[in-house]
Design a protein around this motif. Structure first.
Motif, PDB file in Angstrom:
ATOM      1  N   HIS A  90       0.816  -1.221   0.000  1.00 29.95           N
ATOM      2  CA  HIS A  90       0.000   0.000   0.000  1.00 29.95           C
ATOM      3  C   HIS A  90       0.848   1.269   0.000  1.00 29.95           C
ATOM      4  CE1 HIS A  90       0.581  -1.231   4.245  1.00 29.95           C
ATOM      5  NE2 HIS A  90       0.872   0.048   4.388  1.00 29.95           N
ATOM      6  N   GLN A  91       2.161   1.131   0.172  1.00 26.50           N
ATOM      7  CA  GLN A  91       3.034   2.312   0.172  1.00 26.50           C
ATOM      8  C   GLN A  91       3.666   2.534  -1.210  1.00 26.50           C
ATOM      9  OE1 GLN A  91       5.538   0.745   3.302  1.00 26.50           O
ATOM     10  NE2 GLN A  91       4.603   2.074   4.834  1.00 26.50           N
ATOM     11  N   THR A  92       3.385   1.646  -2.157  1.00 27.08           N
ATOM     12  CA  THR A  92       4.055   1.715  -3.459  1.00 27.08           C
ATOM     13  C   THR A  92       3.740   3.015  -4.182  1.00 27.08           C
ATOM     14  OG1 THR A  92       3.669  -0.659  -3.587  1.00 27.08           O
ATOM     15  CG2 THR A  92       4.506   0.393  -5.562  1.00 27.08           C
ATOM     16  N   HIS A  93       2.460   3.387  -4.181  1.00 29.27           N
ATOM     17  CA  HIS A  93       2.057   4.577  -4.925  1.00 29.27           C
ATOM     18  C   HIS A  93       2.830   5.809  -4.436  1.00 29.27           C
ATOM     19  CE1 HIS A  93      -0.456   7.111  -7.357  1.00 29.27           C
ATOM     20  NE2 HIS A  93      -0.718   7.859  -6.295  1.00 29.27           N
ATOM     21  N   ALA A  94       2.907   5.951  -3.111  1.00 32.21           N
ATOM     22  CA  ALA A  94       3.583   7.128  -2.550  1.00 32.21           C
ATOM     23  C   ALA A  94       5.089   7.083  -2.785  1.00 32.21           C
ATOM     24  CB  ALA A  94       3.279   7.226  -1.056  1.00 32.21           C
ATOM     25  N   MET A  96       6.469   6.250  -5.652  1.00 31.49           N
ATOM     26  CA  MET A  96       6.725   6.298  -7.099  1.00 31.49           C
ATOM     27  C   MET A  96       7.770   7.338  -7.504  1.00 31.49           C
ATOM     28  SD  MET A  96       5.551   4.137  -9.086  1.00 31.49           S
ATOM     29  CE  MET A  96       4.539   2.713  -8.900  1.00 31.49           C
ATOM     30  N   ASP A  97       7.947   8.386  -6.683  1.00 37.92           N
ATOM     31  CA  ASP A  97       8.964   9.391  -7.031  1.00 37.92           C
ATOM     32  C   ASP A  97      10.334   8.745  -7.207  1.00 37.92           C
ATOM     33  OD1 ASP A  97       7.122  11.364  -6.992  1.00 37.92           O
ATOM     34  OD2 ASP A  97       7.817  12.327  -5.141  1.00 37.92           O
ATOM     35  N   TRP A  98      10.596   7.739  -6.379  1.00 41.14           N
ATOM     36  CA  TRP A  98      11.890   7.043  -6.497  1.00 41.14           C
ATOM     37  C   TRP A  98      11.999   6.352  -7.851  1.00 41.14           C
ATOM     38  CZ3 TRP A  98      15.406   8.254  -3.024  1.00 41.14           C
ATOM     39  CH2 TRP A  98      15.024   8.581  -1.725  1.00 41.14           C
ATOM     40  N   LEU A  99      10.911   5.720  -8.269  1.00 41.33           N
ATOM     41  CA  LEU A  99      10.953   4.998  -9.550  1.00 41.33           C
ATOM     42  C   LEU A  99      11.082   5.965 -10.723  1.00 41.33           C
ATOM     43  CD1 LEU A  99       8.482   1.982  -9.514  1.00 41.33           C
ATOM     44  CD2 LEU A  99      10.974   1.999  -9.679  1.00 41.33           C
ATOM     45  N   HIS A 100      10.342   7.079 -10.644  1.00 40.86           N
ATOM     46  CA  HIS A 100      10.454   8.079 -11.720  1.00 40.86           C
ATOM     47  C   HIS A 100      11.891   8.593 -11.811  1.00 40.86           C
ATOM     48  CE1 HIS A 100       6.301   8.236 -12.979  1.00 40.86           C
ATOM     49  NE2 HIS A 100       5.906   8.338 -11.723  1.00 40.86           N
ATOM     50  N   ALA A 101      12.505   8.856 -10.670  1.00 35.87           N
ATOM     51  CA  ALA A 101      13.891   9.349 -10.669  1.00 35.87           C
ATOM     52  C   ALA A 101      14.828   8.295 -11.246  1.00 35.87           C
ATOM     53  CB  ALA A 101      14.316   9.722  -9.251  1.00 35.87           C
TER      54      ALA A 101
END
Ligand SMILES: NC(=O)c1ccc[n+]([C@@H]2O[C@H](COP(=O)([O-])OP(=O)(O)OC[C@H]3O[C@@H](n4cnc5c(N)ncnc54)[C@H](OP(=O)(O)O)[C@@H]3O)[C@@H](O)[C@H]2O)c1
Length: 312
Positions: A90-94, A96-101
């Motif tokens: 449930h914390q994956t969405h929040a 996502m900034d790491w994945l975008h970076a």
């Protein structure tokens, strides 16, 4: 985006970012570092420069891995080979900034491992990550985090991932034996969910460890949830043996006194629960596939209500 082999990894250490330094993330980061990878740990807070893994001598003894710890996705600015997503589902969405970076910094060859409980882990990060660059992982690592940067490793230590060229590539990032390549990932994921959906739910709701399954009435309820989970899993393509629920219940009942579940630990620590990715998935996919899930559906709002007073 992700080729089967990244030739650069053959001549230099793999560059790995682990998002979420809880028990699983910190353990995987420490093991990758131990195997020679360059590891950066992506956390919301904390200032430390190593992870210490504490465990029995019989499991290999304690060890420490120096690594880089960052709190700002903007600092994930160098190309990476791998991101391991190890937050709760449930914390994956929040996160996502790491994945975008990571995607922005790594033009090609980036693979993303989703080391989280539940099924259909790939859908949690794709998009933005192309599906063929994602490795879902079933986590068989029993660990706790008594303090930031310190992992108490209790048992097991394996990630099950799909047998594929990408899977083979990731297996080289961790010490031998830490990755098990499986032919039938759908069945592997549902096998784990079979115990998680019931065991996590009844322990979190009762506030008791797995010994609560010693009660005949609770065991009956857990079995009902597991039978529903197995039926939905089969409708989703999992090849689960007919007696899988009964065998899973027996295994859970044989656990040593005091054995708990991650959802029980989260409940006792006042943290949000992962119920949506576990029993919520059973109910939702049951609706989609026409499989009735009355026991799971009855437990779901009770688990959701436990979350009402917790930070999201
Ligand atoms: N622990 C086990 O024994 C075990 C066994 C099998 C499977 N699993 C599964 O493995 C997954 C990870 O479990 P876990 O036990 O490691 O969970 P955990 O201890 O709760 O760790 C999750 C970590 O993610 C961090 N996080 C959350 N949002 C973030 C963000 N936006 N950016 C950076 N970090 C963020 C949290 O940070 P904060 O500290 O700031 O909240 C926390 O440290 C779960 O799906 C779990 O069900 C766990």
């Amino acid at each position: 985006m992700a080729g089967p082999v990244n030739p650069a990894e053959r001549v230099r250490p793999a560059r790995v970012a682990v998002v979420g330094a809880g028990a699983v993330g910190a353990y995987v980061a420490a093991r990758a570092g131990q195997a020679g990878a360059e590891v950066v740990l992506c956390v919301r807070r904390g200032a430390y420069d190593r992870v210490r893994v504490v465990r029995d001598e019989s499991a290999g003894g304690n060890f420490e891995t120096p690594l880089r710890v960052i709190t700002d996705p903007a600092r994930l600015d160098a190309p990476l080979d791998w991101v391991v997503m190890a937050t709760k589902a449930h914390q994956t969405h929040a996160a996502m900034d790491w994945l975008h970076a990571a995607l922005a910094a790594s033009a090609e060859g980036l693979g993303v491992v989703v080391a989280q409980n539940g099924v259909r882990q790939t859908e949690r990060v794709s998009p933005p990550v192309p599906r063929d660059a994602v490795l879902p992982a079933v986590v068989y690592i029993n660990a706790e985090l008594p303090e930031p940067g310190v992992v108490r490793h209790l048992a097991y230590g394996v990630l099950q991932i799909p047998d594929s060229p990408l899977g083979e590539r990731f297996a080289r990032v961790l010490p031998p034996g830490d990755v098990r390549l499986v032919d039938d990932f759908v069945t592997a994921a549902w096998s784990k969910l079979l115990s998680n959906s019931a065991a996590n739910s009844v322990t979190a709701l009762t506030g008791r460890g797995l010994e609560v399954l010693g009660r005949a009435d609770v065991a009956e309820l857990a079995l009902a949830v597991m039978r529903e989970t197995a039926a939905v899993g089969r409708a989703d393509g999992a090849r689960l043996p007919t007696d899988a629920p009964e065998r899973t219940l027996e295994r859970l009942r044989r656990q040593p006194p005091g054995a708990g579940t991650s959802m029980l630990r989260d409940r006792l620590a006042g943290r949000p629960l992962e119920h949506e990715a576990l029993i919520g998935t059973v109910v939702r996919l049951g609706q989609r596939t026409g499989v009735a899930t009355p026991a799971s559906a009855a437990l779901l709002p009770l688990l959701a209500a436990l979350n009402d007073d917790r930070a999201g």
